[in-house]
Design an enzyme around this catalytic site. Sequence first.
Site, short mmCIF file in Angstrom:
data_model
loop_
_atom_site.label_atom_id
_atom_site.label_comp_id
_atom_site.label_asym_id
_atom_site.label_seq_id
_atom_site.Cartn_x
_atom_site.Cartn_y
_atom_site.Cartn_z
N ASP A 13 1.49 -8.71 -4.15
CA ASP A 13 1.17 -7.29 -4.68
C ASP A 13 0.04 -7.44 -5.37
OD1 ASP A 13 3.29 -6.13 -3.33
OD2 ASP A 13 4.67 -6.64 -5.24
N GLY A 15 -3.06 -6.79 -4.76
CA GLY A 15 -4.17 -5.88 -4.20
C GLY A 15 -4.67 -6.49 -2.91
N LYS A 16 -4.24 -7.36 -2.27
CA LYS A 16 -4.72 -7.86 -0.92
C LYS A 16 -5.25 -6.76 0.04
CE LYS A 16 -0.91 -10.09 -0.36
NZ LYS A 16 -0.17 -9.67 -1.61
N GLY A 17 -4.22 -5.49 0.06
CA GLY A 17 -4.81 -4.55 0.87
C GLY A 17 -6.14 -3.97 0.64
N ASN A 38 8.02 -6.85 5.52
CA ASN A 38 8.28 -7.12 4.11
C ASN A 38 6.88 -6.85 3.22
OD1 ASN A 38 7.05 -9.55 5.33
ND2 ASN A 38 8.37 -10.92 3.93
N GLY A 40 3.63 -4.95 1.98
CA GLY A 40 3.45 -3.23 1.71
C GLY A 40 1.91 -3.42 1.02
N HIS A 41 1.03 -3.07 1.81
CA HIS A 41 -0.62 -3.47 1.40
C HIS A 41 -0.83 -1.77 1.56
CE1 HIS A 41 -0.75 -7.58 3.04
NE2 HIS A 41 -0.02 -7.61 2.06
N GLN A 223 2.31 -11.44 1.19
CA GLN A 223 3.07 -12.42 0.36
C GLN A 223 2.08 -13.03 -0.50
OE1 GLN A 223 4.53 -12.09 3.67
NE2 GLN A 223 5.30 -10.14 3.07
N THR A 299 7.19 -1.48 -0.33
CA THR A 299 8.19 -1.65 0.55
C THR A 299 9.50 -1.08 0.13
OG1 THR A 299 6.63 -3.39 1.35
CG2 THR A 299 9.21 -3.11 2.20
N THR A 300 9.95 -1.26 -0.97
CA THR A 300 11.18 -1.02 -1.50
C THR A 300 11.45 0.14 -2.48
OG1 THR A 300 11.22 -3.04 -3.17
CG2 THR A 300 12.08 -3.28 -0.67
N ARG A 302 11.08 -0.90 -5.42
CA ARG A 302 11.74 -1.37 -6.58
C ARG A 302 10.51 -1.71 -7.88
NH1 ARG A 302 14.09 -6.69 -4.40
NH2 ARG A 302 12.08 -6.62 -3.02
P1 GDP Z 1 -0.70 -6.05 -1.76
O1 GDP Z 1 0.51 -6.07 -1.26
O2 GDP Z 1 -1.39 -7.19 -2.35
O3 GDP Z 1 -1.64 -5.56 -0.85
O4 GDP Z 1 -0.81 -5.08 -3.25
P2 GDP Z 1 -0.01 -3.81 -3.16
O5 GDP Z 1 -0.74 -2.67 -2.47
O6 GDP Z 1 1.29 -3.94 -3.00
O7 GDP Z 1 -0.10 -3.42 -4.78
C1 GDP Z 1 -1.16 -3.09 -5.56
C2 GDP Z 1 -1.45 -1.72 -6.05
O8 GDP Z 1 -2.36 -1.67 -6.95
C3 GDP Z 1 -1.69 -0.46 -5.00
O9 GDP Z 1 -0.98 0.65 -5.51
C4 GDP Z 1 -3.19 -0.43 -5.19
O10 GDP Z 1 -3.70 0.86 -4.64
C5 GDP Z 1 -3.25 -0.64 -6.46
N1 GDP Z 1 -4.81 -1.32 -6.88
C6 GDP Z 1 -5.33 -2.34 -6.27
N2 GDP Z 1 -6.36 -2.53 -6.82
C7 GDP Z 1 -6.37 -1.93 -8.04
C8 GDP Z 1 -7.24 -1.78 -9.17
O11 GDP Z 1 -8.38 -2.34 -9.49
N3 GDP Z 1 -7.06 -1.16 -10.25
C9 GDP Z 1 -6.05 -0.18 -10.37
N4 GDP Z 1 -5.69 0.55 -11.07
N5 GDP Z 1 -5.01 -0.20 -9.14
C10 GDP Z 1 -5.39 -1.28 -8.16
P1 IMO Z 2 3.04 -8.10 -0.20
O1 IMO Z 2 2.27 -8.57 1.11
C1 IMO Z 2 5.85 -8.87 -3.31
C2 IMO Z 2 9.49 -11.11 -2.22
C3 IMO Z 2 10.65 -10.45 -2.25
C4 IMO Z 2 11.75 -11.38 -2.50
C5 IMO Z 2 11.20 -12.53 -1.58
C6 IMO Z 2 11.81 -12.84 -0.18
O2 IMO Z 2 2.97 -6.67 -0.36
O3 IMO Z 2 2.28 -8.70 -1.53
P2 IMO Z 2 11.77 -11.33 2.08
O4 IMO Z 2 12.09 -9.86 2.13
O5 IMO Z 2 10.37 -11.75 2.22
O6 IMO Z 2 12.76 -12.13 2.49
O7 IMO Z 2 11.90 -11.48 0.42
O8 IMO Z 2 9.74 -12.20 -1.49
N1 IMO Z 2 8.30 -10.54 -1.44
C7 IMO Z 2 7.30 -9.78 -1.72
N2 IMO Z 2 6.81 -9.35 -3.12
N3 IMO Z 2 5.10 -8.51 -2.30
C8 IMO Z 2 5.32 -8.94 -1.14
O9 IMO Z 2 4.34 -8.65 0.06
C9 IMO Z 2 6.52 -9.43 -0.94
N4 IMO Z 2 7.09 -9.76 0.46
C10 IMO Z 2 8.43 -10.38 0.00
O10 IMO Z 2 10.88 -9.29 -3.32
O11 IMO Z 2 11.83 -11.80 -3.99
MG MG Z 3 2.63 -5.49 -1.53
#
Ligand code: GDP
Ligand code: IMO
Ligand code: MG
Length: 426
Positions: A13, A15-17, A38, A40-41, A223, A299-300, A302
């Site tokens: 999480d 901010g890869k997406g 698993n 969520g981007h 991840q 994704t969840t 949480r």
């Molecule tokens: P990923 O799993 O690595 O793609 O990241 P997620 O999407 O799960 O979580 C990143 C969250 O931060 C998302 O809600 C994005 O919209 C948000 N986000 C990404 N870059 C920035 C930033 O520079 N500032 C803020 N405030 N939010 C950001």
């Molecule tokens: P992105 O790509 C954050 C965590 C779960 C758990 C562990 C194992 O959005 O960064 P799994 O369902 O993969 O067997 O769970 O890994 N986990 C993540 N945490 N971002 C994710 O993906 C994750 N994918 C799995 O919360 O601790």
């Molecule tokens: Mg994510």
Amino acid sequence: MPASVLVGTQWGDEGKGKVTDLISGDFDVVCRYAGGANAGHTVIAGGHKLALHQVPSGVMYKGVYPVIGNGCIVDPEVLLNEMDMLEKQGISCEDLKISGNAHIVMPYHKDLDGAHEKKLGKNLIGTTKRGVGPCYMDKMNRTGLRMQDMLDGHIFREKLEAALAYTNPILEKVYGLPTYTVDQICETYLPYAERLKPYIIESSRFLNDQLDAGKNILFEGAQATMLDIDHGTYPFVTSSNCTAGGAVTGSGVGPTRISRVLGVAKAYLTRVGSGPFPTELFDETGDKLGEVGHEYGVTTGRKRRCGWYDSVVVNYAARVNGLTDLAITKLDVLGCLDEIKVCVAYECGGKTYHTVPEHQSVFYHAKPVYETLPGWKCDISNVRNFYQLPREAKDYIDFLEQLAGVRISIITVGPDREQTINRYWN
Ligand code: GDP
Ligand code: IMO
Ligand code: MG
């Protein structure tokens, strides 16, 4: 830049997406190489806010091929729902390609994931319950079904029969769960297969042909380093190689074709699920970061655990991934704090550690050593140039750069594509 890898440097999480979407326009192909639903981007661009679990974030660009590589696992139900959602928003999936060698998540994988977590009780991993662990177990056990099995209904039935002969007794005898019949699963999965057939290809060949033709590929990690099955905080990890090496095995593209590895790190730190997290905050600063940064799982749903930036972790990620560049995300969120701490080392048993300790017990008991920096206490979300950042923010970035030993090429200051400072990425 023939092929580049983008990889999470922390616990996910980061901010890869957003960063993938930001740079996808420079590439011809964006390929996911590990993980499944698993992930969520989040991608926000052109008035669209999308949560992507299976489809690579490059899908937003016309003319960019999104590829799901062989190292991924595919939940057909989640994927088809996502494709429908994208089409409804006017984003075409017609160029999507799925590796025939990617494994299929079956309904029993999700049952087993949930039941195993229940059995672990207070030692649970806190998985996303998307069936990830059991699906990769079947892959390694050679009892899995692959996307190419969807191309032929007879083969699919045959392989499913063998898989169920192995899995049904586990469901019943180990976990006391209902079993499945071949017909039951075929009823839902064969229609999925009909819809997905046109997208299934030999993806290693496709990717290498693209490179041979002078095209550029971005490998989008899911991840993160500390969730990697080999290099993360085992057993509190996911079941795949999310690190940069996974891009090679998870795509069938050789390492010599990859020239850049971009690590993505949040300006502070979050983690979902169980496991050690030395810089975790249990006070109102942690709550504030969660609130201002909207730290809830895509994704969840949480609540994410929040803490200070840990340079030991990012420095470790620089080593195991061979990072050439770093993107620091969510710098704007820190604008709410008077002062900011950065973990520069750990102390454990009277010893100081400057790298992630190999022994998990040491890591569990590691106490962070902090340096404190002044905050900038203002909104930086409209800044687009490094030199326009407040001095304290520039000093913070310089300090992180020095600790990571990798240049910080991208800084993000908001969730939108435009809310970005590009220093050296081109
Ligand atoms: P990923 O799993 O690595 O793609 O990241 P997620 O999407 O799960 O979580 C990143 C969250 O931060 C998302 O809600 C994005 O919209 C948000 N986000 C990404 N870059 C920035 C930033 O520079 N500032 C803020 N405030 N939010 C950001
Ligand atoms: P992105 O790509 C954050 C965590 C779960 C758990 C562990 C194992 O959005 O960064 P799994 O369902 O993969 O067997 O769970 O890994 N986990 C993540 N945490 N971002 C994710 O993906 C994750 N994918 C799995 O919360 O601790
Ligand atoms: Mg994510």
